[in-house]
Design a protein around this motif. Structure first.
Motif, PDB file in Angstrom:
ATOM      1  N   ALA A  19       0.855  -1.201   0.000  1.00  0.00           N
ATOM      2  CA  ALA A  19       0.000   0.000   0.000  1.00  0.00           C
ATOM      3  C   ALA A  19       0.883   1.241   0.000  1.00  0.00           C
ATOM      4  CB  ALA A  19      -0.924  -0.003   1.211  1.00  0.00           C
ATOM      5  N   GLU A  77      -6.924   1.389  -1.230  1.00  0.00           N
ATOM      6  CA  GLU A  77      -5.776   0.699  -1.839  1.00  0.00           C
ATOM      7  C   GLU A  77      -5.678  -0.698  -1.215  1.00  0.00           C
ATOM      8  OE1 GLU A  77      -1.227   2.163  -2.772  1.00  0.00           O
ATOM      9  OE2 GLU A  77      -2.058   2.572  -0.785  1.00  0.00           O
ATOM     10  N   SER A 118      -7.879   0.188   3.599  1.00  0.00           N
ATOM     11  CA  SER A 118      -6.475   0.157   3.190  1.00  0.00           C
ATOM     12  C   SER A 118      -5.615  -0.238   4.383  1.00  0.00           C
ATOM     13  CB  SER A 118      -6.045   1.532   2.659  1.00  0.00           C
ATOM     14  OG  SER A 118      -6.848   1.936   1.578  1.00  0.00           O
TER      15      SER A 118
END
Length: 476
Positions: A308, A366, A439
């Motif tokens: 990430a 993400e 994320s």
């Protein structure tokens, strides 16, 4: 039986409510077909035989049955029931693999990282077998050649040995000894193949580190002779730490291109370690965890830019700016510990990082799924049509680090982050509603148990980057 039919009727209703149409049909089929597998004369005789409890019905079912009389008819009835039980058992065992991926699953409260146990079935292992070791997950997520023999040695220590530790039989020690010896044999006989993935300019460093790996594995083999779990675990962890360092030498370049539309956001192209120190709000108050008292809570967090880079980069950038220093914990409810809102009491204020032009810096969702070559951006894995996919950094660890976002917007995270206080009942590893919807970009690798006593109002005295700052790319 009536009780059995009642259970299956309830199952039908529950499955339909949860969108599990296939399982609902299976349960309905049981209701319709099960009487056919009971020979009527035998069923009618059972009550008169007086062999059944008052709590049981006259007709035997696949769930509970009376002992049949020793007749050919009764034997045939017993055999037919056994066959049907086997068919149903196989059906229920195989059913998770047949659940349609578009089954509707509702969830709520994502604005504050709330989660719930999911009804969906995933490829992830159940909580008992899921990997809950943050350092192990981080090692396994490194972007290296998966066929490098070092992975064989790692598997002997992490997967196989850890499973053997959970056994209670005496022969587990012979298994553990075998696994440790095999790991040592791999690094001894396949050293050239292991070093092949280390860049030429780091070969000397790689050879020296491989020698340390061999030495540490020899210590593991010796430690098994003590048959002391704590001693073996300590030696094993030391060996795995060396293996992790060697694996990091195999990463030559950042493994993929980050989309150009995120060029104005900080990016972490590698890993960084953050040390966060928290003190109690009240003067003189201390942290009390399992009877041990601490003056302050110190958390060592590994932020992973390989999985990430944008969210990890934004967090590391904020830490490096001192953004979180002096900030109070804003939520602690036994499920998560959360903070990061610069104006938590001001509904009209700015609830994120303000850019030089006055706009609020926001981050895309993400998620890097297993088997993918790069992260998926701006959509959950479920909305991407992959509800069964598992992220490389799952919510299976006590102290999983992720960015908080709004319930109705996957891409408005900015500065608020949370640590998940993993609970197998609420967030079953591999089977929860958190994975793929937030994320995740790191784990607390030291001090995570102290999170259990962090409360609202406790203050972050300092948050600093202790290593990996060179991997942070900040746009001009």
């Amino acid at each position: 039986s009536a009780a059995g039919q009642g259970c299956f009727t309830i199952s039908c209703i529950m499955f339909m409510v949860q969108g599990r149409t296939l399982l609902a049909l299976q349960a309905a089929l049981v209701l319709l077909v099960s009487p056919c597998f009971c020979f009527a004369p035998s069923c009618l005789k059972l009550r008169s035989h007086g062999t059944m409890s008052p709590l049981r019905s006259a007709r035997p079912s696949i769930l509970m049955s009376a002992k049949p009389q020793d007749t050919l008819e009764a034997k045939l009835s017993s055999i037919s029931n056994m066959i049907f039980s086997g068919i149903l058992g196989a059906s229920l065992i195989l059913s998770p693999g047949m659940v349609t991926p578009d089954s509707p699953v509702s969830y709520g409260g994502t604005a504050y990282a709330q989660g719930a146990t999911s009804s969906k079935v995933t490829r992830g292992a159940p909580s008992v077998d899921a990997n809950k070791d943050p350092e192990s997950i981080l090692r396994l997520s490194l972007p290296i050649n998966p066929k490098n023999p070092i992975r064989e040695a790692q598997a002997e220590l992490e997967m196989k040995m850890d499973k053997a530790f959970r056994e209670i039989r005496g022969e587990r020690w012979s298994k553990i000894l075998g696994y440790s010896r095999k790991a040592l044999n791999v690094v001894t006989t396949k050293s050239d193949a292991i070093l092949k993935d280390v860049s030429s300019d780091r070969q000397a460093e790689g050879k020296a580190l491989l020698d340390e790996v061999k030495s540490s594995l020899e210590n593991v083999v010796k430690s098994v002779e003590t048959q002391d779990v704590a001693v073996v675990e300590k030696a094993k962890r030391a060996a795995l730490d060396k293996i992790g360092l060697l694996e990091q030498l195999m990463i030559k370049d950042f493994p993929y291109q980050i989309p150009k539309e995120y060029a104005k956001l900080p990016q972490l192209k590698g890993r960084a370690v953050v040390e966060m120190t928290v003190k109690k709000a009240a003067d003189g108050a201390k942290f009390d965890v399992d009877g041990t008292v601490y003056d302050q809570a110190v958390f060592r967090v590994v932020c992973d830019g390989y999985t990430a880079p944008i969210n990890a980069g934004a967090f590391v950038d904020l830490v490096n700016r001192g953004f979180y220093n002096g900030m109070s914990i804003q939520r602690s409810d036994g499920f998560v510990v959360q903070t990061g809102d610069p104006e938590p009491e001001n509904t009209e204020g700015v609830h994120g990082f303000k850019n030089s032009d006055g706009s609020v810096r926001t981050l895309p969702l993400e998620v890097f799924a297993e088997g993918d070559k790069e992260p998926t951006y701006e959509t959950t894995l479920e909305d991407d049509g992959r509800p069964l996919a598992q992220p490389k950094l799952p919510f299976s660890v006590y102290g999983t680090l992720a960015m908080a976002r709004s319930e109705d917007n996957a891409n408005d995270a900015s500065t608020q982050f949370f640590f998940l206080l993993f609970d197998p009942e609420l967030t079953t590893a591999g089977r929860n509603l958190m994975d793929g919807r937030f994320s995740t970009f790191g784990y607390v690798v030291e001090g995570n148990r102290l999170l259990s006593n962090v409360e609202v109002g406790d203050k972050i005295i300092s948050a600093k980057v202790v290593s990996g700052i060179d991997n942070l790319v900040v746009p001009k």
